[in-house]
Design a protein around this motif. Structure first.
Motif, PDB file in Angstrom:
ATOM      1  N   ALA A  46     -10.676 -55.065  25.397  1.00  0.00           N
ATOM      2  CA  ALA A  46     -10.896 -56.448  24.992  1.00  0.00           C
ATOM      3  C   ALA A  46     -12.261 -56.551  24.316  1.00  0.00           C
ATOM      4  O   ALA A  46     -13.195 -55.855  24.673  1.00  0.00           O
ATOM      5  CB  ALA A  46     -10.833 -57.372  26.201  1.00  0.00           C
ATOM      6  N   VAL A  47     -12.353 -57.396  23.322  1.00  0.00           N
ATOM      7  CA  VAL A  47     -13.592 -57.638  22.600  1.00  0.00           C
ATOM      8  C   VAL A  47     -14.085 -59.017  22.994  1.00  0.00           C
ATOM      9  O   VAL A  47     -13.301 -59.922  23.247  1.00  0.00           O
ATOM     10  CB  VAL A  47     -13.343 -57.577  21.075  1.00  0.00           C
ATOM     11  N   LYS A  96      -6.300 -57.225  21.517  1.00  0.00           N
ATOM     12  CA  LYS A  96      -6.201 -58.202  22.604  1.00  0.00           C
ATOM     13  C   LYS A  96      -6.982 -59.450  22.208  1.00  0.00           C
ATOM     14  O   LYS A  96      -7.792 -59.419  21.285  1.00  0.00           O
ATOM     15  CB  LYS A  96      -6.789 -57.625  23.896  1.00  0.00           C
ATOM     16  N   ASP A  97      -6.752 -60.545  22.928  1.00  0.00           N
ATOM     17  CA  ASP A  97      -7.493 -61.775  22.654  1.00  0.00           C
ATOM     18  C   ASP A  97      -8.990 -61.538  22.800  1.00  0.00           C
ATOM     19  O   ASP A  97      -9.436 -60.836  23.706  1.00  0.00           O
ATOM     20  CB  ASP A  97      -7.077 -62.888  23.620  1.00  0.00           C
ATOM     21  N   VAL A  98      -9.764 -62.115  21.878  1.00  0.00           N
ATOM     22  CA  VAL A  98     -11.222 -62.035  21.956  1.00  0.00           C
ATOM     23  C   VAL A  98     -11.674 -63.035  23.010  1.00  0.00           C
ATOM     24  O   VAL A  98     -11.237 -64.183  23.029  1.00  0.00           O
ATOM     25  CB  VAL A  98     -11.858 -62.332  20.584  1.00  0.00           C
ATOM     26  N   LYS A  99     -12.528 -62.593  23.899  1.00  0.00           N
ATOM     27  CA  LYS A  99     -13.012 -63.423  25.008  1.00  0.00           C
ATOM     28  C   LYS A  99     -14.398 -63.981  24.699  1.00  0.00           C
ATOM     29  O   LYS A  99     -15.171 -63.383  23.964  1.00  0.00           O
ATOM     30  CB  LYS A  99     -13.088 -62.591  26.300  1.00  0.00           C
ATOM     31  N   ALA A 100     -14.699 -65.117  25.285  1.00  0.00           N
ATOM     32  CA  ALA A 100     -16.035 -65.708  25.160  1.00  0.00           C
ATOM     33  C   ALA A 100     -16.946 -65.062  26.195  1.00  0.00           C
ATOM     34  O   ALA A 100     -16.648 -65.071  27.380  1.00  0.00           O
ATOM     35  CB  ALA A 100     -15.968 -67.208  25.364  1.00  0.00           C
ATOM     36  N   GLY A 101     -18.039 -64.495  25.716  1.00  0.00           N
ATOM     37  CA  GLY A 101     -19.028 -63.902  26.597  1.00  0.00           C
ATOM     38  C   GLY A 101     -20.155 -64.884  26.871  1.00  0.00           C
ATOM     39  O   GLY A 101     -20.054 -66.081  26.567  1.00  0.00           O
ATOM     40  N   SER A 102     -21.231 -64.375  27.393  1.00  0.00           N
ATOM     41  CA  SER A 102     -22.387 -65.173  27.767  1.00  0.00           C
ATOM     42  C   SER A 102     -22.885 -66.045  26.615  1.00  0.00           C
ATOM     43  O   SER A 102     -23.176 -65.553  25.526  1.00  0.00           O
ATOM     44  CB  SER A 102     -23.502 -64.235  28.233  1.00  0.00           C
ATOM     45  N   GLY A 103     -22.960 -67.348  26.859  1.00  0.00           N
ATOM     46  CA  GLY A 103     -23.501 -68.285  25.890  1.00  0.00           C
ATOM     47  C   GLY A 103     -22.516 -68.787  24.848  1.00  0.00           C
ATOM     48  O   GLY A 103     -22.795 -69.757  24.152  1.00  0.00           O
ATOM     49  N   ALA A 104     -21.365 -68.136  24.694  1.00  0.00           N
ATOM     50  CA  ALA A 104     -20.373 -68.576  23.712  1.00  0.00           C
ATOM     51  C   ALA A 104     -19.465 -69.633  24.339  1.00  0.00           C
ATOM     52  O   ALA A 104     -19.147 -69.558  25.524  1.00  0.00           O
ATOM     53  CB  ALA A 104     -19.546 -67.401  23.229  1.00  0.00           C
TER      54      ALA A 104
END
Length: 163
Positions: A46-47, A96-104
């Motif tokens: 996952a990205v 795969k679906d791009v996930k929201a990381g820290s701060g996004a």
């Protein structure tokens, strides 16, 4: 020397070279067994897109810290970047679906379908791109190029200030 023998003498080294080349390119007789012995492919990773501090403020980056850009010619959720463009500005795509990381903001992170079924990540309707001229995480060398390419802030707006 008779003409036939000359042709045979010249053809022999060429035939030997061709056979050696074919042997080097071919697989083993047990190719099917070799394939069975290989480990299974790893599942796609996952990205994620997150924010990072930069000289332009908090900007969007991928999970490796590589800067993500928006293109002013894009329409909401649709890329205007053609094949020549993508060679310099590769799209952020993922199996795969791009996930929201820290701060996004997860609510701003979606995807848009490209040709051949591939999906490009978007943030606040901006399709996301990398710049080929960014060598290391944190580089912002694409900022402002041609007056059309800008880093994306945490709020999803293009940062149009100079570096």
């Amino acid at each position: 020397m008779p003409r036939t023998r000359t042709k045979t003498l010249l053809a022999a080294p060429l035939l030997t070279a061709a056979l050696l080349t074919l042997a080097a390119c071919g697989g083993s007789a047990d190719a099917a067994k070799d394939d069975d012995a290989r480990p299974a492919a790893k599942p796609a990773q996952a990205v994620s897109a997150k924010t990072a501090d930069s000289e332009l403020g908090k900007i969007l980056v991928d999970d490796s810290g590589r800067t993500l850009y928006g293109f002013t010619k894009d329409k909401p959720g649709a890329s205007a970047c053609d094949a020549d463009c993508v060679a310099v500005w590769p799209a952020l795509t993922s199996a795969k679906d791009v996930k929201a990381g820290s701060g996004a903001n997860a609510g701003l992170l979606t995807e848009t379908r490209l040709g051949e079924g591939a999906e490009q990540a978007t943030y606040w309707d901006w399709p996301l791109y990398y710049y080929a001229g960014d060598a290391t995480p944190g580089d912002v060398n694409g900022q402002g190029l041609d007056g059309e390419w800008f880093v994306i802030a945490a709020d999803g707006k293009l940062v149009k200030q100079a570096v």
